[in-house]
Motif scaffolding. Structure first.
Motif: not given
Lengths: 204, 187
Positions: A186-187, B179-180, B184, A182-183, A179-180
Motif C-alpha cells: 500500500s505504501r 502502511t505499516q 494488513w 501488505p503495508g 502483517f508486513v
C-alpha cells in the motif's frame, strides 16, 4: 588474520557470556584476547564501554552479512523478509551472550533496545538492510521497511509472543505475509507516481 | 472492604510516586499516605515493593486506556479510528505529568516496562484494541488477539523510539496505520 579490534571485540563477547557486563573487566578481555592491557587501551581508549559497544556493532555487522546469501537466494521480497526475520530471531535466541545477559543482567541489554538505544539500532539496521532491499524497493520505501522490520524483530525478541514460534520459518512466513508485506504494497502504490513491481511479476 | 483497601493502597502509591518519583517511594511512604500499617501493605502485596509498583503501573495503564475509550465514545472500527486512537493516546501521554516526569528523571526504571517486562502493558493494550479491530475485517490467517498484540507492540516501539514520527499528529498516524500498522486489514 583478524585485526586486534576484532580479537578484542570477540573476547569481550566471550567474557560477557561468562561473567556478565558488571563483572567483566578490561583485564579479563585482554587476557582472553591474548593481548596486553596497553594494546587493548590503544585500540579502545574509551575502555570497557567502548569495547562492548564495538563488540555489539561487530556482531550486528556479522549478522547482516549473513543476510547476503539469503537475499541472493530469494526471488521475492516476501521470501527475503521471512527468511531474514526468521534468521534474526534464531540468531538472538541462540546467542549465548545475549541470552545470558537477558536472563541475568537485563539492564545491560535493554538500554540498547529502548529510547536512544533503539533509535541507534534502527539506524544501523537501515544502513545494512538498504543494500539488500534496493533489489526490490526504492530507497525511501526500503528505508521505512528496514525500520519496521527492526522494530518487529526487537519487540518479539525481548518479549516473546504466544501467537507463533519465531524460530519456525513457516510461522514467520505467515506472519510476514499477514502483517508486513501488505503495508509495503500500500505504501509503494500510494506514493510512487509510477507503479513499481513489488516482486518479479505481481502488481496489485 | 478488602478490595477498597487494596485500591486505596494502589492509589496512595501512585500519589507517592507522583510526588517522590519511583526510586524514592518506600513502603512506609505508601503506608502513611494510605493510612494503613506496613503489615497491611504486605498482606495485600506479599512480594513487597516490586509487586506494589507493578500493580500501580498496571492500574494506571488501565486508567489511561479507559480514559481514551471514554473520549472516543461509541465510534466503531475503521482505519482512521485506529489513527485517532494512537494520536489521542500520544497527546494524553504528553500531558501525563507523572509519566513525563519519570521519563525525564527515571528513564532507566521505565525501560524494563517497555522491553523485557512489557507483557502486562501489552496485554492491557491488546485487550483495549480487540473490540476496535474486530470490526475491520481481519485476514483469516490471524486473530483479533494477535493483531491487537501486534499493534500494541508497534505503538510501544514508537513511544520508545519515535524517530521522526510525531504521533500526536493524526496525519502522521493515519499514514502509519495505512502502511505499516494496518496495511494488513481488509478494506
Amino acid at each position: 588474520m583478524p585485526s586486534n579490534e576484532a580479537k578484542i571485540a570477540d573476547s569481550a563477547l566471550r567474557c560477557l557470556s561468562r561473567w556478565g557486563a558488571g563483572k567483566t573487566t578490561v583485564d579479563d578481555i585482554a587476557r582472553q584476547a591474548g593481548l596486553s592491557r596497553a594494546t587493548v587501551y590503544r585500540c579502545f581508549p574509551g575502555g570497557r564501554d567502548a569495547i562492548i559497544d564495538s563488540a555489539i556493532n561487530l556482531e550486528l555487522t556479522r549478522f547482516f552479512e549473513t543476510l547476503e546469501s539469503i537475499a541472493d537466494s530469494s526471488e521475492e521480497l516476501g521470501e527475503f523478509l521471512a527468511k531474514a526475520m526468521h534468521s534474526a530471531w534464531c540468531f538472538v535466541s541462540g546467542h549465548e551472550t545475549i541470552q545470558f545477559l537477558l536472563s541475568n543482567e537485563p539492564e545491560s541489554v535493554v538500554t540498547h533496545l529502548a529510547f536512544e538505544g533503539l533509535e541507534g539500532l534502527i539506524a544501523i539496521s537501515r544502513e545494512h538492510l538498504s543494500r539488500y532491499l534496493d533489489r526490490w524497493l526504492d530507497p525511501r520505501t526500503g528505508d521505512e521497511l528496514a525500520e519496521w522490520c527492526t522494530r518487529i524483530v526487537v519487540s518479539y525478541s525481548v518479549c516473546p509472543t504466544e501467537h507463533f514460534d519465531v524460530t519456525d520459518l513457516r510461522a514467520v512466513e505467515r506472519f510476514v505475509s499477514v502483517f508486513v508485506l501488505p503495508g509495503v504494497k500500500s505504501r509503494s502504490l500510494s506514493e510512487l507516481s509510477v507503479e513499481v513491481p513489488i516482486n518479479g511479476n505481481e502488481k496489485s | 472492604m478488602p478490595e477498597d483497601s487494596r485500591a486505596r493502597i494502589i492509589s496512595a502509591a501512585f500519589d507517592c510516586i507522583a510526588r517522590y518519583g519511583l526510586s524514592k517511594t518506600t513502603v512506609d511512604d505508601v503506608a502513611r499516605q494510605a493510612r494503613v500499617s506496613r503489615a497491611t501493605i504486605y498482606r495485600y502485596f506479599p512480594e513487597g515493593r516490586e509487586q506494589l509498583i507493578r500493580d500501580v503501573v498496571d492500574w494506571e495503564a488501565s486508567r489511561f486506556f479507559e480514559s481514551i475509550g471514554r473520549e472516543l465514545g461509541g465510534v466503531t472500527g475503521s482505519g482512521n479510528l485506529l489513527a485517532t486512537i494512537i494520536s489521542l493516546g500520544a497527546r494524553q501521554l504528553e500531558q501525563h505529568q507523572v509519566i513525563q516526569t519519570l521519563l525525564d528523571t527515571e528513564r532507566d526504571l521505565l525501560v524494563n516496562y517497555l522491553t523485557v517486562e512489557s507483557r502486562p502493558l501489552l496485554d492491557i493494550m491488546a485487550a483495549f484494541l480487540v473490540p476496535y479491530l474486530t470490526d475491520l475485517g481481519l485476514p483469516v490467517e490471524t486473530t483479533a488477539q494477535e493483531a491487537a498484540e501486534y499493534v500494541g507492540r508497534m505503538v510501544i516501539s514508537l513511544i520508545s523510539a519515535p524517530g521522526s514520527f510525531d504521533l500526536t499528529n493524526e496525519e502522521v498516524t493515519s499514514r502509519l496505520v495505512e502502511t505499516q500498522v494496518l496495511g494488513w486489514a481488509d478494506r
